[in-house]
Design a protein around this motif. Structure first.
Motif, PDB file in Angstrom:
ATOM      1  N   ASP B 184      56.171  26.665  57.116  1.00  0.00           N
ATOM      2  CA  ASP B 184      56.750  26.806  55.774  1.00  0.00           C
ATOM      3  C   ASP B 184      56.295  28.137  55.186  1.00  0.00           C
ATOM      4  OD1 ASP B 184      57.836  26.473  53.328  1.00  0.00           O
ATOM      5  OD2 ASP B 184      56.752  24.653  52.784  1.00  0.00           O
ATOM      6  N   GLU B 185      57.182  29.094  55.136  1.00  0.00           N
ATOM      7  CA  GLU B 185      56.859  30.439  54.631  1.00  0.00           C
ATOM      8  C   GLU B 185      55.570  30.949  55.274  1.00  0.00           C
ATOM      9  OE1 GLU B 185      58.683  32.143  52.423  1.00  0.00           O
ATOM     10  OE2 GLU B 185      59.899  30.689  51.332  1.00  0.00           O
ATOM     11  N   PRO B 186      55.505  31.011  56.603  1.00  0.00           N
ATOM     12  CA  PRO B 186      54.214  31.277  57.245  1.00  0.00           C
ATOM     13  C   PRO B 186      53.675  32.669  57.003  1.00  0.00           C
ATOM     14  CG  PRO B 186      55.974  31.341  58.861  1.00  0.00           C
ATOM     15  CD  PRO B 186      56.597  30.885  57.581  1.00  0.00           C
ATOM     16  N   THR B 187      54.501  33.597  56.569  1.00  0.00           N
ATOM     17  CA  THR B 187      54.014  34.977  56.439  1.00  0.00           C
ATOM     18  C   THR B 187      54.144  35.521  55.028  1.00  0.00           C
ATOM     19  OG1 THR B 187      56.161  35.926  56.970  1.00  0.00           O
ATOM     20  CG2 THR B 187      54.682  35.479  58.816  1.00  0.00           C
ATOM     21  N   THR B 188      54.564  34.681  54.090  1.00  0.00           N
ATOM     22  CA  THR B 188      54.856  35.191  52.751  1.00  0.00           C
ATOM     23  C   THR B 188      53.633  35.785  52.075  1.00  0.00           C
ATOM     24  OG1 THR B 188      56.585  33.567  52.581  1.00  0.00           O
ATOM     25  CG2 THR B 188      55.870  34.572  50.538  1.00  0.00           C
ATOM     26  N   ALA B 189      52.441  35.204  52.350  1.00  0.00           N
ATOM     27  CA  ALA B 189      51.243  35.694  51.664  1.00  0.00           C
ATOM     28  C   ALA B 189      50.594  36.860  52.417  1.00  0.00           C
ATOM     29  CB  ALA B 189      50.244  34.551  51.497  1.00  0.00           C
ATOM     30  N   LEU B 190      51.217  37.321  53.471  1.00  0.00           N
ATOM     31  CA  LEU B 190      50.554  38.315  54.327  1.00  0.00           C
ATOM     32  C   LEU B 190      51.098  39.726  54.120  1.00  0.00           C
ATOM     33  CD1 LEU B 190      50.528  36.262  57.653  1.00  0.00           C
ATOM     34  CD2 LEU B 190      48.714  36.450  55.959  1.00  0.00           C
ATOM     35  N   SER B 216      61.996  29.930  55.184  1.00  0.00           N
ATOM     36  CA  SER B 216      61.730  31.211  54.552  1.00  0.00           C
ATOM     37  C   SER B 216      62.761  31.518  53.478  1.00  0.00           C
ATOM     38  CB  SER B 216      61.736  32.331  55.597  1.00  0.00           C
ATOM     39  OG  SER B 216      61.441  33.554  54.975  1.00  0.00           O
ATOM     40  N   HIS B 217      62.363  32.360  52.536  1.00  0.00           N
ATOM     41  CA  HIS B 217      63.316  32.838  51.540  1.00  0.00           C
ATOM     42  C   HIS B 217      63.885  34.182  51.998  1.00  0.00           C
ATOM     43  CE1 HIS B 217      59.652  35.009  50.640  1.00  0.00           C
ATOM     44  NE2 HIS B 217      60.405  35.921  50.062  1.00  0.00           N
ATOM     45  N   ASP B 218      63.337  34.691  53.096  1.00  0.00           N
ATOM     46  CA  ASP B 218      63.613  36.075  53.461  1.00  0.00           C
ATOM     47  C   ASP B 218      64.385  36.137  54.785  1.00  0.00           C
ATOM     48  OD1 ASP B 218      63.554  38.750  54.101  1.00  0.00           O
ATOM     49  OD2 ASP B 218      61.529  39.054  53.333  1.00  0.00           O
ATOM     50  N   LEU B 219      65.642  36.491  54.682  1.00  0.00           N
ATOM     51  CA  LEU B 219      66.468  36.555  55.883  1.00  0.00           C
ATOM     52  C   LEU B 219      65.936  37.568  56.891  1.00  0.00           C
ATOM     53  CD1 LEU B 219      70.101  36.301  54.504  1.00  0.00           C
ATOM     54  CD2 LEU B 219      69.153  34.916  56.344  1.00  0.00           C
ATOM     55  N   PRO B 253      80.228  32.617  50.983  1.00  0.00           N
ATOM     56  CA  PRO B 253      79.954  33.626  49.945  1.00  0.00           C
ATOM     57  C   PRO B 253      78.470  33.702  49.583  1.00  0.00           C
ATOM     58  CG  PRO B 253      81.697  32.102  49.226  1.00  0.00           C
ATOM     59  CD  PRO B 253      81.259  31.654  50.580  1.00  0.00           C
ATOM     60  N   TYR B 254      77.789  32.553  49.622  1.00  0.00           N
ATOM     61  CA  TYR B 254      76.377  32.560  49.234  1.00  0.00           C
ATOM     62  C   TYR B 254      75.543  33.373  50.230  1.00  0.00           C
ATOM     63  CZ  TYR B 254      71.710  30.934  48.032  1.00  0.00           C
ATOM     64  OH  TYR B 254      70.400  30.885  47.688  1.00  0.00           O
ATOM     65  N   THR B 255      75.834  33.197  51.510  1.00  0.00           N
ATOM     66  CA  THR B 255      75.121  33.979  52.531  1.00  0.00           C
ATOM     67  C   THR B 255      75.405  35.463  52.337  1.00  0.00           C
ATOM     68  OG1 THR B 255      75.651  32.136  53.974  1.00  0.00           O
ATOM     69  CG2 THR B 255      74.598  34.028  54.984  1.00  0.00           C
ATOM     70  N   GLN B 256      76.665  35.766  52.037  1.00  0.00           N
ATOM     71  CA  GLN B 256      77.036  37.172  51.824  1.00  0.00           C
ATOM     72  C   GLN B 256      76.265  37.758  50.643  1.00  0.00           C
ATOM     73  OE1 GLN B 256      81.249  36.656  51.356  1.00  0.00           O
ATOM     74  NE2 GLN B 256      81.599  36.352  53.558  1.00  0.00           N
ATOM     75  N   MET B 257      76.160  36.928  49.593  1.00  0.00           N
ATOM     76  CA  MET B 257      75.430  37.385  48.405  1.00  0.00           C
ATOM     77  C   MET B 257      73.964  37.624  48.753  1.00  0.00           C
ATOM     78  SD  MET B 257      73.266  36.554  45.791  1.00  0.00           S
ATOM     79  CE  MET B 257      73.142  34.777  45.832  1.00  0.00           C
ATOM     80  N   LEU B 258      73.358  36.677  49.484  1.00  0.00           N
ATOM     81  CA  LEU B 258      71.947  36.819  49.868  1.00  0.00           C
ATOM     82  C   LEU B 258      71.722  38.105  50.647  1.00  0.00           C
ATOM     83  CD1 LEU B 258      70.415  33.467  51.191  1.00  0.00           C
ATOM     84  CD2 LEU B 258      69.812  34.766  49.141  1.00  0.00           C
ATOM     85  N   LEU B 259      72.609  38.355  51.588  1.00  0.00           N
ATOM     86  CA  LEU B 259      72.472  39.551  52.421  1.00  0.00           C
ATOM     87  C   LEU B 259      72.631  40.808  51.598  1.00  0.00           C
ATOM     88  CD1 LEU B 259      74.354  38.377  55.608  1.00  0.00           C
ATOM     89  CD2 LEU B 259      72.020  39.257  55.531  1.00  0.00           C
ATOM     90  N   ALA B 260      73.586  40.763  50.666  1.00  0.00           N
ATOM     91  CA  ALA B 260      73.822  41.948  49.848  1.00  0.00           C
ATOM     92  C   ALA B 260      72.658  42.198  48.915  1.00  0.00           C
ATOM     93  CB  ALA B 260      75.112  41.778  49.047  1.00  0.00           C
ATOM     94  N   ALA B 261      72.026  41.116  48.445  1.00  0.00           N
ATOM     95  CA  ALA B 261      70.960  41.266  47.460  1.00  0.00           C
ATOM     96  C   ALA B 261      69.656  41.737  48.090  1.00  0.00           C
ATOM     97  CB  ALA B 261      70.726  39.938  46.741  1.00  0.00           C
ATOM     98  N   ALA B 262      69.484  41.426  49.390  1.00  0.00           N
ATOM     99  CA  ALA B 262      68.201  41.747  50.011  1.00  0.00           C
ATOM    100  C   ALA B 262      68.009  43.248  50.094  1.00  0.00           C
ATOM    101  CB  ALA B 262      68.150  41.136  51.412  1.00  0.00           C
ATOM    102  N   PRO B 263      66.949  43.761  49.481  1.00  0.00           N
ATOM    103  CA  PRO B 263      66.697  45.188  49.606  1.00  0.00           C
ATOM    104  C   PRO B 263      66.217  45.477  51.025  1.00  0.00           C
ATOM    105  CG  PRO B 263      64.923  44.131  48.374  1.00  0.00           C
ATOM    106  CD  PRO B 263      65.908  43.063  48.731  1.00  0.00           C
ATOM    107  N   VAL B 479      58.701  42.123  41.113  1.00  0.00           N
ATOM    108  CA  VAL B 479      59.761  41.248  41.637  1.00  0.00           C
ATOM    109  C   VAL B 479      59.295  40.404  42.816  1.00  0.00           C
ATOM    110  CG1 VAL B 479      61.613  42.749  40.854  1.00  0.00           C
ATOM    111  CG2 VAL B 479      60.712  43.044  43.152  1.00  0.00           C
ATOM    112  N   SER B 480      58.006  40.521  43.211  1.00  0.00           N
ATOM    113  CA  SER B 480      57.637  39.855  44.453  1.00  0.00           C
ATOM    114  C   SER B 480      57.557  38.345  44.319  1.00  0.00           C
ATOM    115  CB  SER B 480      56.329  40.413  44.998  1.00  0.00           C
ATOM    116  OG  SER B 480      55.350  40.384  43.997  1.00  0.00           O
ATOM    117  N   ALA B 481      57.519  37.825  43.089  1.00  0.00           N
ATOM    118  CA  ALA B 481      57.497  36.369  42.935  1.00  0.00           C
ATOM    119  C   ALA B 481      58.904  35.807  42.721  1.00  0.00           C
ATOM    120  CB  ALA B 481      56.587  35.976  41.770  1.00  0.00           C
ATOM    121  N   LEU B 482      59.915  36.664  42.818  1.00  0.00           N
ATOM    122  CA  LEU B 482      61.268  36.228  42.465  1.00  0.00           C
ATOM    123  C   LEU B 482      62.152  36.058  43.707  1.00  0.00           C
ATOM    124  CD1 LEU B 482      61.858  38.640  39.452  1.00  0.00           C
ATOM    125  CD2 LEU B 482      61.133  36.266  39.358  1.00  0.00           C
ATOM    126  N   ASP B 483      63.165  35.196  43.584  1.00  0.00           N
ATOM    127  CA  ASP B 483      64.161  35.050  44.644  1.00  0.00           C
ATOM    128  C   ASP B 483      64.920  36.364  44.824  1.00  0.00           C
ATOM    129  OD1 ASP B 483      63.815  32.459  45.480  1.00  0.00           O
ATOM    130  OD2 ASP B 483      64.973  31.644  43.839  1.00  0.00           O
TER     131      ASP B 483
END
Lengths: 275, 559
Positions: B184-190, B216-219, B253-263, B479-483
């Protein structure tokens, strides 16, 4: 939703009883005449040491005074001392504790060592010492009990201040150029109040016991005055022949203190849940 | 073929809290040697889905499921007792924060040994002799690439680095030889370089035949690890498929949005959007703003920087009394309207530097000047009236709000000077205008901080900072605590503030991709020192210092 209501009631019966009892005791303190038509000081030599009966639910004492009436009128003294002394101790504790928490470390250390010395003595001993200095009397009992309670409030107020002082919102206020005095008044003190309020609720019970204890030793109000500790001490020598004279004041002291503690602990748990 | 053996099969999983459906008929399967990633934002139900695989749903959750097979056993009617028997033995859990998950009073080896003691060697249920356990523990730690495993086993969690702790946690999850690992989010704190190592480790375990479910929240993080991806939103799986397919040709569309939003580093829809914004002429300059194109102003800026730090050093005393330089000989020049990123791993001194710039802390060496006037080392009362010029946007906006205050009061506290002394009506109008400028509806005015979403809180924090009309915003991991989708909107907002109001940004972040989108210049920190600095494009495209190179290389990339 009736199932929900019984579910809600379950586990809260004690709390509800405690709140009800405190409300009744508070009403006795404010308006004793609605509970009893009699005069707490009126003696009646024809009714000496009568056991509990319809006309005298708690019986009468050795001068024929109605024990129920005296207990009802005694509430104002006991509760007055309990609430008054706790409030005074709380205010002093907040002021000193907050200042110590905000002061430079040297001043804070000196103040805290002083508080620790006070905490090293039993509260009751400090109260006795205060009475020895001030002399007996009802107001002095409140003062003495309050003085004894102060160190604990100082400690909690200081500890809370140290936590809030390091919080993000105090830093944010500082970052906005807010004056430190304003930060203390607008952010720090209000946010330390909740835990202090909780321990003060429990503290009222302790204070009532301490005040009753001093009265019991004859250091508080003097005889005709109806005060719970004094009633208890007056009935002490009659326990063999007339148990009711001491029993009912004792029960009321116990129930009031237990109720205050139950409510206080409940508040504390609610506060922890929120945090 | 063992490779095709299914280790997890779940169908029609529905989890309710009272009337609310939080996981809605989710079906998924994982084969041995396969990694499935469940990706979604907070509240998508991804963590609850994972917890259901371990029988660890919180009290009050009601579960309905058609099929629930874990490592060959049907767990539909399992009691808590039954679950305890298979947890660790058939299914292992690796959670996000190893420091919280490991008992601080227990040596790392004991943590791993416990699992072996409960489930026996190789999950057989047979008791193992003491010496055998020690050997097995050492072997387990070696398997997750912990250096000097025998020594590490005798250490306490706080003595290990974040990456080693996470490895120890993985070792304890593997000690019972489960067929499935839930991460569950194994690398988020690293840190990003450590994250890359842990991801490598998980990939190795997968090759050895372990079935892995990674949440993970991070694609980008899961793109290199997962064979398949399931995207969750509002309790449902909206899209599932082979990782490359989903990332390159998202259908929903949601996946597309996620991909577009990811910096991300390099090019991508987000980079394009930001680039377009940067190219667009600044037309909404408000009083106090600076036109970045005006040559005269440029010259002036060259002469007096807004914020100037020279040779900053800040020491902290270690518990053993020795000194550690959290920041050492750092110089920084921030001109009006500039945007400077400060990147580095945790412990590199980024946050200490930010606090020094904000004068929340005074340096042991060097000095900071604000607008050419001394800023560090002067008494607080001389700083107070100038504090509005430089404002902090922190990672934890909730912690920066007095919990008793309403949004309106929070923002009002930022007002200064004339704006503070004006009539209540004017003040209310100003607050509404500030909320509007950060894209918040006036109806939120009466809310308290805990009633707001994470993105709304950060907007309120920005509105409060803007209330004092600052010239510099110091953003510490804002922004690191945000979706990701919320991240993108906050970054857009910061970009707009810089463009329209000419506010300079000092942007502290561990996330290189975010910095790349927002900052013209970047400063790379390591162990309190600046190892490299320069134009963002140059530093990230052609890093010179080996550490910068490692940092850039470790950033997870989408295919």
């Amino acid at each position: 939703m009736s199932g929900g209501l019984t579910g809600w009631l379950r586990g809260r019966v004690g709390l509800i009883a405690a709140v009800l009892l405190l409300v009744v005791v508070a009403a006795m303190a404010v308006a004793p005449w609605i509970f009893t038509p009699l005069d707490p000081l009126a003696t009646d030599t024809s009714q000496v040491l009568q056991p509990p009966a319809w006309g005298h639910p708690f019986g009468t004492d050795q001068t024929g005074r109605d024990v129920f009436t005296r207990v009802v009128y005694g509430a104002s003294y006991s509760l007055g001392v309990g609430v008054g002394a706790t409030a005074a101790a709380l205010v002093v504790g907040i002021i000193v504790g907050t200042l110590a928490g905000l002061a430079p470390r040297v001043i804070d250390s000196v103040a805290m060592r002083g508080v620790e010395i006070l905490l090293a003595f039993p509260e009751f001993l400090i109260a006795l010492f205060a009475i020895a200095v001030l002399g007996p009397g009802p107001v002095n009992v409140a003062t003495a009990v309050g003085v004894a309670a102060v160190p604990a409030y100082i400690r909690v107020a200081r500890a809370e201040t140290l936590v809030v002082r390091r919080s993000g919102y105090v830093e944010a206020a500082r970052g906005l150029g807010v004056h430190p005095l304003r930060v203390a008044v607008a952010h720090i003190v209000p946010n330390t109040l909740r835990p202090l309020g909780v321990i003060a609720t429990i503290g009222i019970g302790t204070t009532i016991v301490a005040a009753a204890g001093l009265s019991f030793l004859g250091l508080g109000p003097q005889d005709p005055t109806p005060e719970w500790g004094l009633l208890l001490s007056g009935g002490r020598n009659l326990l063999g022949q007339a148990w009711w004279v001491a029993f009912f004041p004792g029960v009321l002291i116990t129930l009031t203190v237990v109720s205050a503690t139950v409510v206080g602990r409940r508040l504390r748990r609610a506060g922890e849940g929120r945090a | 073929m063992i490779e095709n053996r299914e280790v997890v099969r779940i169908s029609g999983l529905t989890v309710r809290f009272g009337q609310t459906v939080v996981v809605d008929s989710v079906s998924l399967s994982v084969a041995a040697g396969e990694c499935l990633a469940i990706v979604g934002e907070s509240g998508s139900g991804k963590t609850l889905t994972a917890r259901a695989l371990l029988g660890l749903l919180p009290d009050g959750a009601s579960v309905a499921v058609d099929e629930l097979v874990i490592d060959g056993v049907d767990a539909r009617r399992y009691s808590q007792r039954d679950w305890r028997r298979i947890r660790g033995a058939r299914v292992g859990l690796v959670s996000q924060d190893a420091l919280v998950s490991l008992d601080p009073l227990r040596r790392v080896g004991a943590e791993v040994a416990e699992v072996i003691e409960i489930h026996g060697a190789r999950g057989s249920g047979e008791r193992m002799p003491r010496a055998g356990i020690v050997d097995t523990v050492t072997g387990m730690l070696a398997r997750v690439a912990v250096p000097e495993p025998a020594e590490r086993a005798r250490q306490y969690p706080h003595e290990l680095s974040g990456g080693l702790r996470q490895r120890a946690l993985i070792a304890s999850a593997l000690a019972g030889e489960p067929g499935v690992l839930i991460a569950d989010e194994p690398t988020t704190a690293l840190d990003v370089t450590v994250q890359a190592q842990v991801l490598d480790l998980l990939a190795g375990l997968r090759r050895d035949g372990l079935g892995i479910v990674v949440i993970s929240h991070d694609l980008a993080v899961v793109s290199g690890l997962a064979d398949r991806v399931a995207v969750m939103k509002d309790g449902r799986i909206v899209e599932e498929g082979v990782t490359d397919e989903v990332l390159s040709r998202p259908q929903h569309p949601y996946t597309q949005m996620l991909l577009a939003a990811a910096p991300r580093l390099g090019d991508g829809p987000f980079a394009d959007r930001v680039a377009a914004r940067r190219r667009s002429p600044s037309i909404e300059i408000t009083p106090g703003g600076l036109d970045t194109a005006a040559g005269g102003l440029l010259d002036q800026r060259e002469s007096t920087p807004l914020l100037h730090a020279t040779g900053l050093g800040r020491d902290f005393r270690r518990p053993d009394g020795s000194l550690r330089s959290a920041v050492d000989d750092v110089s920084l020049v921030v001109h009006a309207g500039a945007s400077i990123g400060v990147v580095g791993e945790s412990g590199s001194g980024k946050t200490t530097l930010a606090r020094l710039l904000l004068a929340f802390d005074d340096p042991n060496r060097g000095s900071v000047s604000l607008d050419g006037v001394e800023w560090s080392g002067v008494p607080e009362r001389r700083r107070r009236s100038r504090r509005g010029d430089i404002q902090l946007i922190s990672q934890d906006p909730l912690g920066s709000f007095d919990p008793r205050y309403t949004v309106a009061r929070i923002v009002a506290e930022g007002l200064r000077g004339d704006a503070r002394r004006t009539s209540p009506g004017d003040r209310a109008a100003r607050i509404r205008q500030l909320l509007d400028s950060v894209g918040l509806d006036a109806s939120l005015e009466g809310r308290r901080p805990h009633e707001l979403s994470g993105g709304q809180r950060q907007r309120v924090a920005i509105a409060r900072a803007l209330a004092s009309e600052p010239r510099i915003l110091v953003c510490d991991e804002p922004v690191s605590a945000l979706d990701v989708s919320i991240q993108a909107t906050i970054i857009d907002l910061l970009n707009a503030l810089r463009r329209d109001l000419g506010v300079a940004l000092v942007f502290v972040s561990h996330d290189l991709a975010v910095v790349a989108q927002l900052c013209d210049e970047v400063v790379v920190m390591k162990d309190g020192r600046v190892v490299e600095s320069g134009a963002t494009d140059r530093v990230f495209r052609h890093p010179e210092h080996p550490f910068t190179r490692a940092l850039v290389a470790a950033v997870p990339r989408m295919p």
